[in-house]
Design an enzyme around this catalytic site. Structure first.
Site, PDB file in Angstrom:
ATOM      1  N   ARG A  15       0.813  -1.228   0.000  1.00  0.00           N
ATOM      2  CA  ARG A  15       0.000   0.000   0.000  1.00  0.00           C
ATOM      3  C   ARG A  15       0.838   1.267   0.000  1.00  0.00           C
ATOM      4  NH1 ARG A  15      -4.256  -0.282   4.648  1.00  0.00           N
ATOM      5  NH2 ARG A  15      -2.777  -1.714   5.654  1.00  0.00           N
ATOM      6  N   GLY A 141      -7.032  -6.908  16.048  1.00  0.00           N
ATOM      7  CA  GLY A 141      -7.319  -8.064  16.876  1.00  0.00           C
ATOM      8  C   GLY A 141      -7.771  -7.612  18.253  1.00  0.00           C
ATOM      9  N   ASN A 227       1.361   2.088   7.037  1.00  0.00           N
ATOM     10  CA  ASN A 227       1.050   1.186   5.929  1.00  0.00           C
ATOM     11  C   ASN A 227       0.875   1.906   4.599  1.00  0.00           C
ATOM     12  OD1 ASN A 227       0.769  -1.427   7.428  1.00  0.00           O
ATOM     13  ND2 ASN A 227      -0.816  -0.252   8.497  1.00  0.00           N
ATOM     14  N   ARG A 423      44.852  40.827  -8.327  1.00  0.00           N
ATOM     15  CA  ARG A 423      43.877  41.375  -9.261  1.00  0.00           C
ATOM     16  C   ARG A 423      44.592  42.266 -10.259  1.00  0.00           C
ATOM     17  NH1 ARG A 423      41.297  44.885  -4.362  1.00  0.00           N
ATOM     18  NH2 ARG A 423      42.796  46.601  -4.341  1.00  0.00           N
TER      19      ARG A 423
END
Length: 452
Positions: A15, A141, A227, A423
């Protein structure tokens, strides 16, 4: 008495609509089964057995990452919960004491609840089952009890109408002596509506043998199973609710708790302040008195006491902030140590580096750590001052008390107390800007008139 854990993690979880085993889906950045293991750890188990099935090798790998001492056994065919527990027999060969059966997809059983079950076992009950009063019993259950005696557990499919009216439901969590547990499982049959070997049948078998069984109850929220993806989202929400409560109870200030998201292993010291919309990934420690400002993301890092992070900062794995360090807005730190009192306040990337105490890193600084194949380190000394927009091309070192000029590209080490400049020399061309703008304006006007 010795304790042992059996964690059932063999289900496919169809699922979930997923290609990976259900128990590898995460809550709080940890696999579902890791939460069950953490609850069981409070019992200080001598042995822990994880019963895998679908995707067993992936589950085995994840278990090894958590604890190499976990025994992973495989249930080749899923024939019910009693059959799953039976797969742990060899791993527990010779073990004495109690075995606790937990479920890898039920992440919220509290350690205190397991301790209550242990106390019931110590009181002499051969089998202890964890039950809960269900607001909606549904297809759970049912636990049939007489006084404090649990007489049997009836699966919903096999229950009578009277038994289905019972609201005391089975969580599936069981405790029993190791040898007794496996003896009872040997007597379990599969003559039921599902044709499976139910672990729940051990209660009636135990009673028939003159052994006592009882039920310990817990809050229904502890028995939340996962689930579906919706269940996973609900579990994440419940985990975050509990973690936020834990933080507040431990003296952490959360100015907007519902907007802060924690990981399974997040640790925050007292008097730390967490502002809104902060996300913690795995493996983060924040020491006392630190402040994590809004919209920051932390993972795999350590934040020292009184340090300040954010807003809008990102700390990646290996970031180590010493006491009083400051990491500001739109700064990313990766695999780098930021020294005590050092500041990296604006728009910078510091990766694979060491920043000395009280150093100041200017806005727009980048440690250029990757050459396309290898990573290289940058070392910045104590009290160094890195000018804004400095590119530090690693491997390179800027010494103690040294400086770099803004806009520099630093490719060589800068000695202690020296100024590093890298630079091009600036040139000014008088009147050139006016001439250029006049030329461009004329070109735009011609285009608008259709001449171009």
């Amino acid at each position: 008495m010795a304790h042992h854990l059996i964690v059932l993690a063999a289900g496919q979880g169809t699922r979930m609509q997923s290609d990976k085993p259900k128990v590898l889906h995460e809550v709080g950045h940890a696999p579902l089964f890791a939460h069950a293991l953490a609850s069981g750890a409070a019992l200080e188990p001598e042995r822990t057995v994880l019963v895998a099935g679908h995707g067993a090798e992936a589950v085995r790998g994840a278990a090894g990452d958590i604890d190499p001492g976990i025994d992973v056994v495989v249930q080749e065919t899923q024939e019910g919960t009693a059959h799953a527990v039976a797969q742990a027999r060899t791993a527990l060969d010779g073990a004495t004491g109690d075995a606790f059966v937990l479920y890898g997809d039920t992440p919220f059983i509290r350690p205190e609840t397991l301790q209550k079950m242990a106390e019931a076992r110590a009181a002499g009950h051969a089998v202890v089952v964890l039950g809960f009063e269900a607001a909606d019993p549904g297809r759970y259950g049912r636990l049939v009890v007489e006084g404090d005696a649990l007489t049997r557990i009836v699966e919903f499919k096999d229950a009578t109408e009277a038994e289905r009216a019972i609201t005391l439901c089975n969580s599936g969590v069981v405790a029993a002596d190791v040898s007794v547990l496996f003896d009872l499982i040997d007597a379990v049959g599969n003559d039921n509506a599902s044709g499976e070997y139910y672990l729940t049948d051990i209660v009636e078998i135990a009673r028939a043998r003159g052994l006592s069984a009882t039920a310990v109850t817990c809050d229904e929220a502890e028995t939340m199973g996962v689930n579906t993806r919706a269940d996973l989202a609900a579990a994440e929400a419940e985990f975050q609710r509990r973690k936020r409560t834990e933080m507040l109870d431990n003296g952490v200030t959360l100015t907007a708790p519902e907007t802060v998201f924690f990981a399974f292993d997040t640790w925050v010291g007292r008097d730390a302040v967490i502002e809104p919309h902060v996300v913690f990934g795995p493996d983060v420690t924040v020491e006392s008195g630190a402040t994590i400002r809004a919209f920051s993301h932390l993972e795999g890092c350590h934040v020292g006491g009184q340090a300040v992070v954010g807003p809008y900062a990102r700390l990646r794995p290996g970031a180590e902030l010493s006491n009083g360090a400051k990491v500001g807005n739109f700064v990313e730190i990766k695999n780098a140590e930021i020294g005590e009192g050092a500041k990296v306040n604006h728009l910078s990337y510091i990766g694979d580096a060491t920043v000395g105490e009280a150093a100041n890193i200017g806005a727009g600084t980048v440690t250029c750590n990757y050459d396309g194949v290898f990573k290289h380190r940058t070392e910045i000394g104590a009290r160094a001052f890195i000018g804004s927009d400095t590119m530090l091309v690693a491997p390179v070192r800027v010494g103690d008390g040294a400086m770099t000029g803004s806009g520099s590209v630093i490719t060589r080490d800068v000695p202690d107390a020296a100024l590093g400049l890298g630079r091009a020399r600036q040139e000014n061309k008088d009147g050139f800007a006016r001439k250029l703008f006049e030329k461009l304006t004329a070109r735009k006007a011609a285009k608008n008139n259709g001449a171009v």
